[in-house]
Design a protein around this motif. Structure first.
Motif, PDB file in Angstrom:
ATOM      1  N   THR A 155      52.101  39.086  74.560  1.00 26.96           N
ATOM      2  CA  THR A 155      50.673  39.387  74.487  1.00 26.96           C
ATOM      3  C   THR A 155      50.086  39.304  75.895  1.00 26.96           C
ATOM      4  O   THR A 155      50.819  39.180  76.873  1.00 26.96           O
ATOM      5  CB  THR A 155      49.956  38.400  73.558  1.00 26.96           C
ATOM      6  OG1 THR A 155      50.005  37.089  74.144  1.00 26.96           O
ATOM      7  CG2 THR A 155      50.612  38.372  72.178  1.00 26.96           C
TER       8      THR A 155
ATOM      9  N   ARG B 279      53.011  44.905  68.410  1.00 24.24           N
ATOM     10  CA  ARG B 279      52.373  43.820  69.169  1.00 24.24           C
ATOM     11  C   ARG B 279      51.091  43.301  68.524  1.00 24.24           C
ATOM     12  O   ARG B 279      50.810  42.095  68.609  1.00 24.24           O
ATOM     13  CB  ARG B 279      52.103  44.286  70.597  1.00 24.24           C
ATOM     14  CG  ARG B 279      51.227  43.333  71.400  1.00 24.24           C
ATOM     15  CD  ARG B 279      51.309  43.611  72.867  1.00 24.24           C
ATOM     16  NE  ARG B 279      50.018  43.459  73.514  1.00 24.24           N
ATOM     17  CZ  ARG B 279      49.846  43.471  74.824  1.00 24.24           C
ATOM     18  NH1 ARG B 279      50.875  43.659  75.622  1.00 24.24           N
ATOM     19  NH2 ARG B 279      48.659  43.326  75.353  1.00 24.24           N
TER      20      ARG B 279
ATOM     21  N   GLU C   7      53.511  45.826  76.609  1.00 24.17           N
ATOM     22  CA  GLU C   7      54.256  45.292  75.471  1.00 24.17           C
ATOM     23  C   GLU C   7      55.773  45.411  75.635  1.00 24.17           C
ATOM     24  O   GLU C   7      56.528  44.760  74.904  1.00 24.17           O
ATOM     25  CB  GLU C   7      53.831  45.993  74.181  1.00 24.17           C
ATOM     26  CG  GLU C   7      54.187  47.463  74.104  1.00 24.17           C
ATOM     27  CD  GLU C   7      53.795  48.071  72.760  1.00 24.17           C
ATOM     28  OE1 GLU C   7      53.274  47.342  71.907  1.00 24.17           O
ATOM     29  OE2 GLU C   7      54.012  49.284  72.589  1.00 24.17           O
TER      30      GLU C   7
ATOM     31  N   PRO D  25      43.300  44.603  76.180  1.00 23.08           N
ATOM     32  CA  PRO D  25      43.412  43.253  75.602  1.00 23.08           C
ATOM     33  C   PRO D  25      42.063  42.665  75.206  1.00 23.08           C
ATOM     34  O   PRO D  25      41.932  42.066  74.128  1.00 23.08           O
ATOM     35  CB  PRO D  25      44.068  42.449  76.721  1.00 23.08           C
ATOM     36  CG  PRO D  25      44.817  43.445  77.536  1.00 23.08           C
ATOM     37  CD  PRO D  25      43.991  44.692  77.480  1.00 23.08           C
TER      38      PRO D  25
ATOM     39  N   ASP E 209      48.826  39.661  68.627  1.00 22.85           N
ATOM     40  CA  ASP E 209      47.435  39.611  69.070  1.00 22.85           C
ATOM     41  C   ASP E 209      46.571  38.959  67.995  1.00 22.85           C
ATOM     42  O   ASP E 209      45.651  38.190  68.301  1.00 22.85           O
ATOM     43  CB  ASP E 209      46.912  41.024  69.361  1.00 22.85           C
ATOM     44  CG  ASP E 209      47.557  41.663  70.579  1.00 22.85           C
ATOM     45  OD1 ASP E 209      47.948  40.914  71.506  1.00 22.85           O
ATOM     46  OD2 ASP E 209      47.681  42.894  70.609  1.00 22.85           O
TER      47      ASP E 209
ATOM     48  N   MET F 132      41.077  41.733  71.367  1.00 25.26           N
ATOM     49  CA  MET F 132      40.733  40.347  71.071  1.00 25.26           C
ATOM     50  C   MET F 132      39.340  40.240  70.460  1.00 25.26           C
ATOM     51  O   MET F 132      39.112  39.466  69.516  1.00 25.26           O
ATOM     52  CB  MET F 132      40.795  39.499  72.346  1.00 25.26           C
ATOM     53  CG  MET F 132      42.177  39.024  72.738  1.00 25.26           C
ATOM     54  SD  MET F 132      42.881  37.839  71.562  1.00 25.26           S
ATOM     55  CE  MET F 132      44.114  38.872  70.823  1.00 25.26           C
TER      56      MET F 132
END
Length: 420
Positions: free
Chosen positions: A176, A272, A46, A248, A276, A252
């Motif tokens: 991202t 961040r 990030e 990630p 996302d 997600m």
């Protein structure tokens, strides 16, 4: 600094983070939450924006070697990487050394003389408070004093979290993990998240912070646990490889499973996960305007109700039910908000331009550079026409992007108590 990447952080393997032009290692597999995204997914840190932005600048189609023709001047100084090496040490001189060198170097260059640096801009991929130390004594204050230097006060600093009370910094999105290499990759992803079947009303990735009086994360954890059929909770670790909130794919998967994503302030006002969430097509729920509304005015709609839900922190402290608030959003409004959120994905994404020959979509880099050029052009035009520069009061810097036609910064605003 990139060459000596093993010295950038005592805790993080920054050599991984500096690969692939700052995108970090390529994430392979393409299954689950990242399915169908081609090769556009990376394990991006990030705080890697210094490198990412510079790599894009080097490929920018409108570069010129003639300063007299330039609409703006980019300063390739990795301010975020520099200060991170010394933030947790007690050597204040080391924190400021390169910033002072930079100020001296710029003042000697002919480009600087043209506008005193007001046409210059640079990227510092951390929040503004890492660069606004006032005192010079020991560890009594955090950060370097880069943004308090006279030279920096003339430039525009692009940071991932700006100050509500200063005029020389502007917030740009955190990077991202998604960096599409083509418009087709981007459109495919937008179609995918728009069509997802979301099994939870809301989700939260966070950790209770009992030692932080301003934090409401503990309240949100409790509410999420009390509504297991409505809320999907992922409790983060503070540090270490077992922290699922640093993955990630895991983040997600969580955000794609829910209609709304809870995004309180954490260790910093901006985080961040807000981006996302947008990337996952999840409608953001903010609890303080400094998390997004007064930060990313170049990138997000002025009307925050078009793409997000706002629940004041104080309401949560008084045990207001987040679930009840979210269930009051009508199906029609929900669909409109999701369409807006999915439409925002390009503007909060830093694309991979290494193999991209043509694009019709403006990403976060394009928007930021265009906004800087527009800002400098207006200033330069005013000087040429002999008009005095518009005087703005720094204590109202958070309010200027919110003003409607005819409004003054002194006029009352519902958020005045949060920033006064």
């Amino acid at each position: 600094m990139v060459h000596n990447c093993d010295r950038l952080s005592p805790w993080t393997d920054m050599c991984r983070c500096t690969t692939n032009g700052g995108f970090g290692p390529l994430l392979r597999g393409g299954k689950g939450a990242l399915q169908g995204a081609g090769t556009g997914w990376y394990d991006t840190d990030e705080h890697a924006l210094d490198i990412i932005f510079h790599e894009r600048i080097k490929r920018y189609e409108c570069l010129t070697d003639d300063p007299s023709l330039a609409a703006a001047v980019f300063v390739p100084f990795y301010a975020g990487l520099d200060v991170a090496r010394h933030l947790w040490g007690n050597n204040v001189s080391a924190r400021d050394e390169l910033a002072l060198d930079l100020a001296g170097l710029l003042a000697e260059r002919p480009e600087w003389c043209a506008m005193g640096g007001r046409d210059h801009f640079f990227v510092a991929g951390r929040t503004t408070w890492d660069f606004r130390r006032k005192a010079d004594g020991g560890q009594s204050e955090w950060g370097s004093k880069l943004l308090n230097l006279p030279a920096a006060r003339n430039m525009t600093a692009l940071v991932v979290g700006a100050s509500p009370w200063h005029l020389n910094d502007v917030a740009v999105p955190y990077p991202t993990a998604f960096h599409p290499a083509s418009d087709e990759d981007l459109f495919f992803w937008q179609d995918r998240v728009r069509a997802l079947n979301r099994t939870y009303l809301f989700s939260f990735a966070g950790i209770a912070r009992p030692g932080d009086a301003r934090s409401i994360e503990g309240h949100l954890v409790d509410q999420c646990k009390a509504s297991p059929t409505a809320c999907s909770l992922m409790e983060c670790s503070t540090t270490g490889p077992d922290n699922k909130c640093e993955s990630p794919a895991t983040v997600m998967e969580l955000f794609q499973s829910s209609t709304f994503c809870l995004l309180p302030r954490g260790g910093t006002d901006t985080r961040r996960p807000a981006f996302d969430a947008v990337l996952a097509g999840c409608i953001p729920v903010f609890f303080h305007p400094s998390s997004a509304y007064v930060q990313y005015s170049w990138f997000l709609p002025k009307s925050h109700a078009d793409y997000s839900v706002y629940i004041p922190e104080e309401d949560v402290r008084k045990n207001a039910s987040v679930e009840e608030r979210l269930r009051k959003v009508s199906p029609e409004m929900l669909r409109a908000m999701r369409d807006t959120v999915v439409g925002l994905i390009p503007s909060v994404t830093y694309s991979d331009m290494t193999s991209r020959l043509e694009t019709t979509v403006k990403d976060a880099f394009d928007i930021a550079v265009a906004a800087v050029i527009n800002k400098v052009t207006k200033l330069r035009r005013g000087i040429a026409e002999g008009r005095p520069e518009e005087e703005k009061q720094e204590r109202y810097s958070w309010k200027y992007p919110l003003l409607e036609e005819g409004q003054k910064p002194e006029d009352p605003h519902e958020w005045d108590p949060l920033f006064n």
